[in-house]
Design a protein around this motif. Structure first.
Motif, PDB file in Angstrom:
ATOM      1  N   TRP A  36      28.689  35.780  -4.991  1.00 40.94           N
ATOM      2  CA  TRP A  36      28.930  35.351  -3.717  1.00 40.94           C
ATOM      3  C   TRP A  36      27.621  34.732  -3.087  1.00 40.94           C
ATOM      4  O   TRP A  36      26.222  35.251  -3.287  1.00 40.94           O
ATOM      5  CB  TRP A  36      29.143  36.706  -2.756  1.00 40.94           C
ATOM      6  CG  TRP A  36      30.430  37.536  -3.125  1.00 40.94           C
ATOM      7  CD1 TRP A  36      30.804  38.451  -4.031  1.00 40.94           C
ATOM      8  CD2 TRP A  36      31.790  36.975  -2.699  1.00 40.94           C
ATOM      9  NE1 TRP A  36      32.026  38.791  -4.106  1.00 40.94           N
ATOM     10  CE2 TRP A  36      32.681  37.950  -3.348  1.00 40.94           C
ATOM     11  CE3 TRP A  36      32.046  36.050  -1.706  1.00 40.94           C
ATOM     12  CZ2 TRP A  36      34.115  37.872  -2.818  1.00 40.94           C
ATOM     13  CZ3 TRP A  36      33.740  36.240  -1.252  1.00 40.94           C
ATOM     14  CH2 TRP A  36      34.432  37.070  -1.890  1.00 40.94           C
ATOM     15  N   PHE A  37      27.912  33.734  -2.401  1.00 38.95           N
ATOM     16  CA  PHE A  37      26.950  33.163  -1.323  1.00 38.95           C
ATOM     17  C   PHE A  37      27.459  33.334  -0.091  1.00 38.95           C
ATOM     18  O   PHE A  37      28.523  33.273   0.357  1.00 38.95           O
ATOM     19  CB  PHE A  37      26.573  31.552  -1.924  1.00 38.95           C
ATOM     20  CG  PHE A  37      26.063  31.635  -3.224  1.00 38.95           C
ATOM     21  CD1 PHE A  37      26.749  32.081  -4.550  1.00 38.95           C
ATOM     22  CD2 PHE A  37      24.737  31.117  -3.468  1.00 38.95           C
ATOM     23  CE1 PHE A  37      26.194  32.047  -5.697  1.00 38.95           C
ATOM     24  CE2 PHE A  37      24.054  31.102  -4.640  1.00 38.95           C
ATOM     25  CZ  PHE A  37      24.605  31.481  -5.721  1.00 38.95           C
ATOM     26  N   ARG A  38      26.419  32.650   0.802  1.00 39.84           N
ATOM     27  CA  ARG A  38      26.825  32.535   2.112  1.00 39.84           C
ATOM     28  C   ARG A  38      26.207  31.569   2.975  1.00 39.84           C
ATOM     29  O   ARG A  38      24.777  31.240   2.364  1.00 39.84           O
ATOM     30  CB  ARG A  38      26.666  33.850   3.029  1.00 39.84           C
ATOM     31  CG  ARG A  38      25.135  34.294   3.193  1.00 39.84           C
ATOM     32  CD  ARG A  38      25.055  35.544   3.820  1.00 39.84           C
ATOM     33  NE  ARG A  38      23.555  36.018   4.116  1.00 39.84           N
ATOM     34  CZ  ARG A  38      23.371  37.361   4.292  1.00 39.84           C
ATOM     35  NH1 ARG A  38      24.379  38.175   4.624  1.00 39.84           N
ATOM     36  NH2 ARG A  38      22.109  37.497   4.617  1.00 39.84           N
ATOM     37  N   GLN A  39      26.546  30.919   3.831  1.00 33.70           N
ATOM     38  CA  GLN A  39      26.015  29.770   4.672  1.00 33.70           C
ATOM     39  C   GLN A  39      26.184  29.979   6.157  1.00 33.70           C
ATOM     40  O   GLN A  39      27.215  29.822   6.691  1.00 33.70           O
ATOM     41  CB  GLN A  39      26.552  28.430   4.157  1.00 33.70           C
ATOM     42  CG  GLN A  39      25.648  27.217   4.636  1.00 33.70           C
ATOM     43  CD  GLN A  39      25.814  25.993   4.006  1.00 33.70           C
ATOM     44  OE1 GLN A  39      27.095  25.960   3.197  1.00 33.70           O
ATOM     45  NE2 GLN A  39      25.164  25.112   4.137  1.00 33.70           N
ATOM     46  N   ALA A  40      25.088  30.119   6.918  1.00 30.62           N
ATOM     47  CA  ALA A  40      25.098  30.182   8.242  1.00 30.62           C
ATOM     48  C   ALA A  40      24.801  28.823   9.026  1.00 30.62           C
ATOM     49  O   ALA A  40      24.329  27.939   8.278  1.00 30.62           O
ATOM     50  CB  ALA A  40      24.067  31.161   8.863  1.00 30.62           C
ATOM     51  N   PRO A  41      25.358  28.827  10.066  1.00 29.82           N
ATOM     52  CA  PRO A  41      25.197  27.390  10.728  1.00 29.82           C
ATOM     53  C   PRO A  41      23.826  26.961  10.705  1.00 29.82           C
ATOM     54  O   PRO A  41      22.811  27.633  11.012  1.00 29.82           O
ATOM     55  CB  PRO A  41      25.628  27.712  12.039  1.00 29.82           C
ATOM     56  CG  PRO A  41      26.517  28.653  11.754  1.00 29.82           C
ATOM     57  CD  PRO A  41      26.326  29.549  10.984  1.00 29.82           C
ATOM     58  N   GLY A  42      23.488  25.597  10.285  1.00 29.73           N
ATOM     59  CA  GLY A  42      22.197  25.121  10.293  1.00 29.73           C
ATOM     60  C   GLY A  42      21.324  25.561   9.100  1.00 29.73           C
ATOM     61  O   GLY A  42      20.161  25.159   9.245  1.00 29.73           O
ATOM     62  N   LYS A  43      21.789  26.411   8.212  1.00 25.91           N
ATOM     63  CA  LYS A  43      21.062  26.784   7.090  1.00 25.91           C
ATOM     64  C   LYS A  43      21.555  26.608   5.828  1.00 25.91           C
ATOM     65  O   LYS A  43      22.827  26.181   5.684  1.00 25.91           O
ATOM     66  CB  LYS A  43      20.815  28.292   7.507  1.00 25.91           C
ATOM     67  CG  LYS A  43      20.114  29.022   8.766  1.00 25.91           C
ATOM     68  CD  LYS A  43      20.003  30.205   8.593  1.00 25.91           C
ATOM     69  CE  LYS A  43      19.286  30.966   9.549  1.00 25.91           C
ATOM     70  NZ  LYS A  43      18.867  32.380   9.772  1.00 25.91           N
ATOM     71  N   ALA A  92      27.997  34.393   8.941  1.00 21.95           N
ATOM     72  CA  ALA A  92      28.054  33.105   7.697  1.00 21.95           C
ATOM     73  C   ALA A  92      29.500  32.896   7.473  1.00 21.95           C
ATOM     74  O   ALA A  92      30.333  33.763   7.340  1.00 21.95           O
ATOM     75  CB  ALA A  92      27.066  33.469   6.822  1.00 21.95           C
ATOM     76  N   VAL A  93      29.490  31.751   6.708  1.00 21.64           N
ATOM     77  CA  VAL A  93      30.763  31.451   5.849  1.00 21.64           C
ATOM     78  C   VAL A  93      30.196  32.151   4.465  1.00 21.64           C
ATOM     79  O   VAL A  93      29.322  31.658   3.780  1.00 21.64           O
ATOM     80  CB  VAL A  93      31.090  29.881   5.894  1.00 21.64           C
ATOM     81  CG1 VAL A  93      32.303  29.762   4.835  1.00 21.64           C
ATOM     82  CG2 VAL A  93      31.450  29.359   7.072  1.00 21.64           C
ATOM     83  N   TYR A  94      31.287  32.881   3.868  1.00 14.72           N
ATOM     84  CA  TYR A  94      30.920  33.354   2.532  1.00 14.72           C
ATOM     85  C   TYR A  94      31.600  32.691   1.543  1.00 14.72           C
ATOM     86  O   TYR A  94      33.088  32.722   1.471  1.00 14.72           O
ATOM     87  CB  TYR A  94      31.321  35.099   2.515  1.00 14.72           C
ATOM     88  CG  TYR A  94      30.338  35.770   3.285  1.00 14.72           C
ATOM     89  CD1 TYR A  94      30.026  35.568   4.637  1.00 14.72           C
ATOM     90  CD2 TYR A  94      29.424  36.708   2.574  1.00 14.72           C
ATOM     91  CE1 TYR A  94      29.048  36.299   5.241  1.00 14.72           C
ATOM     92  CE2 TYR A  94      28.371  37.381   3.053  1.00 14.72           C
ATOM     93  CZ  TYR A  94      28.167  37.071   4.500  1.00 14.72           C
ATOM     94  OH  TYR A  94      27.238  37.886   5.336  1.00 14.72           O
ATOM     95  N   TYR A  95      30.973  32.255   0.384  1.00 15.13           N
ATOM     96  CA  TYR A  95      31.749  31.828  -0.636  1.00 15.13           C
ATOM     97  C   TYR A  95      31.824  32.366  -2.041  1.00 15.13           C
ATOM     98  O   TYR A  95      30.447  33.076  -2.377  1.00 15.13           O
ATOM     99  CB  TYR A  95      30.938  30.269  -0.934  1.00 15.13           C
ATOM    100  CG  TYR A  95      31.035  29.373   0.116  1.00 15.13           C
ATOM    101  CD1 TYR A  95      30.096  29.505   1.135  1.00 15.13           C
ATOM    102  CD2 TYR A  95      32.064  28.438   0.320  1.00 15.13           C
ATOM    103  CE1 TYR A  95      30.014  28.510   2.146  1.00 15.13           C
ATOM    104  CE2 TYR A  95      32.230  27.456   1.535  1.00 15.13           C
ATOM    105  CZ  TYR A  95      31.183  27.608   2.395  1.00 15.13           C
ATOM    106  OH  TYR A  95      31.136  26.658   3.261  1.00 15.13           O
ATOM    107  N   CYS A  96      32.824  32.436  -2.692  1.00 10.40           N
ATOM    108  CA  CYS A  96      33.088  33.055  -4.056  1.00 10.40           C
ATOM    109  C   CYS A  96      32.641  31.427  -5.088  1.00 10.40           C
ATOM    110  O   CYS A  96      33.193  30.565  -4.873  1.00 10.40           O
ATOM    111  CB  CYS A  96      34.232  33.434  -4.240  1.00 10.40           C
ATOM    112  SG  CYS A  96      34.659  33.967  -5.874  1.00 10.40           S
TER     113      CYS A  96
END
Length: 124
Positions: A36-43, A92-96
């Motif tokens: 699992w990964f995550r991405q917050a706005p601007g990061k 954040a948006v969480y990615y598999c």
């Protein structure tokens, strides 16, 4: 066609829990490291947790250690992330993702397949 589809995101308050799921299809991911990964706005996208296909060793990012729990079901070809004691900074948006490497993988280039992501928003 190989697909990873995340679900379970939503809007919650600080301290609440959420459970994310990732359904894999198109091939078996037994033996793959799933993460699992995550991405917050601007990061940049950042590592959250991963579980090795063989042996089941698990690794967590320091920011989520003790609060998040990753698990997988080989028979159902699914990956889950239980998130407790959520904080606003977990938003954040969480990615598999799935990596063909047999060892632990915590960086994005090591992953071959990605889902479309699911939004998690934690209000204070």
């Amino acid at each position: 066609q190989v697909q990873l589809v995340e679900s379970g995101g939503g809007l919650v308050q600080a301290g609440d829990s959420l459970r994310l799921s990732c359904a894999a299809s198109g091939r078996s991911f037994t033996g793959f490291t799933m993460g699992w990964f995550r991405q917050a706005p601007g990061k940049e996208r950042e590592f959250v947790a991963a579980i090795i296909g063989f042996g089941g060793n698990i690794y967590y990012a320091d920011a989520v250690k003790g609060r998040f729990t990753v698990s997988r079901d080989h028979a159902k070809n699914t990956l889950s992330l239980r998130m407790d004691s959520l904080k606003p900074e977990d938003t954040a948006v969480y990615y598999c993702a799935a990596s063909a490497l047999t060892g632990m993988a915590i960086t994005t280039p090591k992953y071959n397949y990605w889902g479309q992501g699911t939004q998690v928003t934690v209000s204070s």
